[in-house]
Design a protein around this motif. Structure first.
Motif, PDB file in Angstrom:
ATOM      1  N   VAL A  28       6.253  28.825   3.803  1.00  0.00           N
ATOM      2  CA  VAL A  28       4.835  28.715   3.473  1.00  0.00           C
ATOM      3  C   VAL A  28       4.641  29.046   1.995  1.00  0.00           C
ATOM      4  O   VAL A  28       4.950  30.151   1.549  1.00  0.00           O
ATOM      5  N   ASP A  29       4.160  28.067   1.235  1.00  0.00           N
ATOM      6  CA  ASP A  29       3.784  28.307  -0.160  1.00  0.00           C
ATOM      7  C   ASP A  29       2.288  28.594  -0.166  1.00  0.00           C
ATOM      8  O   ASP A  29       1.478  27.676  -0.125  1.00  0.00           O
ATOM      9  N   GLY A  79       6.540  23.837   5.327  1.00  0.00           N
ATOM     10  CA  GLY A  79       7.748  23.067   5.540  1.00  0.00           C
ATOM     11  C   GLY A  79       8.640  23.712   6.581  1.00  0.00           C
ATOM     12  O   GLY A  79       8.896  24.914   6.512  1.00  0.00           O
ATOM     13  N   VAL A  80       9.084  22.931   7.545  1.00  0.00           N
ATOM     14  CA  VAL A  80       9.962  23.430   8.613  1.00  0.00           C
ATOM     15  C   VAL A  80      11.319  22.753   8.486  1.00  0.00           C
ATOM     16  O   VAL A  80      11.393  21.518   8.410  1.00  0.00           O
ATOM     17  N   ALA A 114       6.809  18.640   7.249  1.00  0.00           N
ATOM     18  CA  ALA A 114       6.289  19.222   6.019  1.00  0.00           C
ATOM     19  C   ALA A 114       4.926  18.622   5.705  1.00  0.00           C
ATOM     20  O   ALA A 114       4.631  17.493   6.088  1.00  0.00           O
ATOM     21  N   GLY A 115       4.108  19.385   5.011  1.00  0.00           N
ATOM     22  CA  GLY A 115       2.787  18.901   4.652  1.00  0.00           C
ATOM     23  C   GLY A 115       1.993  19.967   3.929  1.00  0.00           C
ATOM     24  O   GLY A 115       2.509  21.023   3.569  1.00  0.00           O
ATOM     25  N   PRO A 151       9.789  15.857  -2.508  1.00  0.00           N
ATOM     26  CA  PRO A 151       8.576  16.161  -1.736  1.00  0.00           C
ATOM     27  C   PRO A 151       7.353  16.333  -2.641  1.00  0.00           C
ATOM     28  O   PRO A 151       7.425  16.974  -3.688  1.00  0.00           O
ATOM     29  N   GLU A 152       6.264  15.762  -2.247  1.00  0.00           N
ATOM     30  CA  GLU A 152       4.995  15.862  -2.963  1.00  0.00           C
ATOM     31  C   GLU A 152       3.889  16.232  -1.994  1.00  0.00           C
ATOM     32  O   GLU A 152       3.950  15.846  -0.821  1.00  0.00           O
ATOM     33  N   PRO A 153       2.872  16.964  -2.466  1.00  0.00           N
ATOM     34  CA  PRO A 153       2.752  17.581  -3.779  1.00  0.00           C
ATOM     35  C   PRO A 153       3.742  18.729  -3.950  1.00  0.00           C
ATOM     36  O   PRO A 153       4.462  19.072  -3.002  1.00  0.00           O
ATOM     37  N   PRO A 154       3.780  19.360  -5.135  1.00  0.00           N
ATOM     38  CA  PRO A 154       4.743  20.430  -5.396  1.00  0.00           C
ATOM     39  C   PRO A 154       4.691  21.570  -4.386  1.00  0.00           C
ATOM     40  O   PRO A 154       5.706  22.240  -4.160  1.00  0.00           O
ATOM     41  N   ASP A 155       3.542  21.794  -3.772  1.00  0.00           N
ATOM     42  CA  ASP A 155       3.420  22.868  -2.785  1.00  0.00           C
ATOM     43  C   ASP A 155       4.383  22.660  -1.615  1.00  0.00           C
ATOM     44  O   ASP A 155       4.902  23.618  -1.037  1.00  0.00           O
TER      45      ASP A 155
END
Length: 225
Positions: A6-7, A16-17, A30-31, A136-140
């Protein structure tokens, strides 16, 4: 092991898992969770908590990993990131999961071999290690996946007690002299990471001089609310 990274952020929270081990991991999901800036803070935190809780219920990770809060010049940003971090940790604790925190330096060292790596290097490594067609986008999202990968690799990279990073290509392996392990280019770092524990880096000295890093790395990190 399945890990949820978790960001944390109040406006934008990366999730992201991943499944796997320190040597091989695959992306499951991820999302980004977004909340409306105009809504009350309590309502936004409730939405974020619900999203993390639901993802935990669906994916059943064994651990939840968040970025450890660090000092930032913008007090408002620190507060919102801290609130989002607390919500994510609460969701993990409620599910009875292991909850871990890593600093940006620890994540960079675990993913790229150098605690001062640029965010672009880390994102490249996430793409390479997980075998993704695109960054992966966005950077988070990339940051969340990097946190999850860091947890899988926590035994591979050691951080020196004085706060400097000594990249380890394998647990118990000495770092290469002259910061060779710490200044890897993204492509070379990906190759080392995929090689797993025991991998070593040998670098020619001609042209740049013995002890010169392969790439310049700029320390620094910013939090996003």
């Amino acid at each position: 092991m399945r890990v949820l990274g978790v960001d944390p952020g109040l406006s934008r929270c990366g999730l992201g898992v991943i499944d796997g081990t320190a040597q091989r991991a695959v992306l499951r999901r991820a999302g980004v969770v977004r909340t409306a800036p105009g809504d009350p803070t309590a309502s936004r935190l409730a939405d974020l908590h619900r999203a993390v809780r639901d993802l935990i219920a669906e994916e059943r990770p064994e651990a939840v990993v968040v970025e450890r809060l660090f000092v930032h010049a913008n007090l408002r940003t620190v507060m919102s990131v801290g609130q989002a971090t607390g919500v994510a940790m609460l969701a993990g604790a409620e599910a009875g999961l292991e909850v871990a925190e890593y600093t940006p330096t620890e994540v960079k060292a675990a993913i790229s071999g150098h605690g001062g790596a640029e965010k672009s290097q880390v994102a490249y490594m996430v793409r390479a290690v997980l075998g993704l067609a695109e960054t992966p986008e966005p950077p988070d999202v990339a940051d969340a996946l990097a946190l999850a990968l860091c947890h899988l690799r926590r035994g591979i990279v050691d951080l020196a007690a004085d706060g400097t990073d000594q990249g380890r290509a394998g647990a118990g392996q000495p770092a290469a002299s002259g910061d060779a392990a710490g200044g890897l280019s993204p492509r070379l770092a990906a190759a080392v990471a995929n090689a797993g524990p025991g991998a070593q880096v040998t670098r020619p000295s001609r042209g740049r001089g013995a002890g010169a890093p392969l790439d310049d790395a700029t320390p620094g990190e910013e939090a996003s609310a």
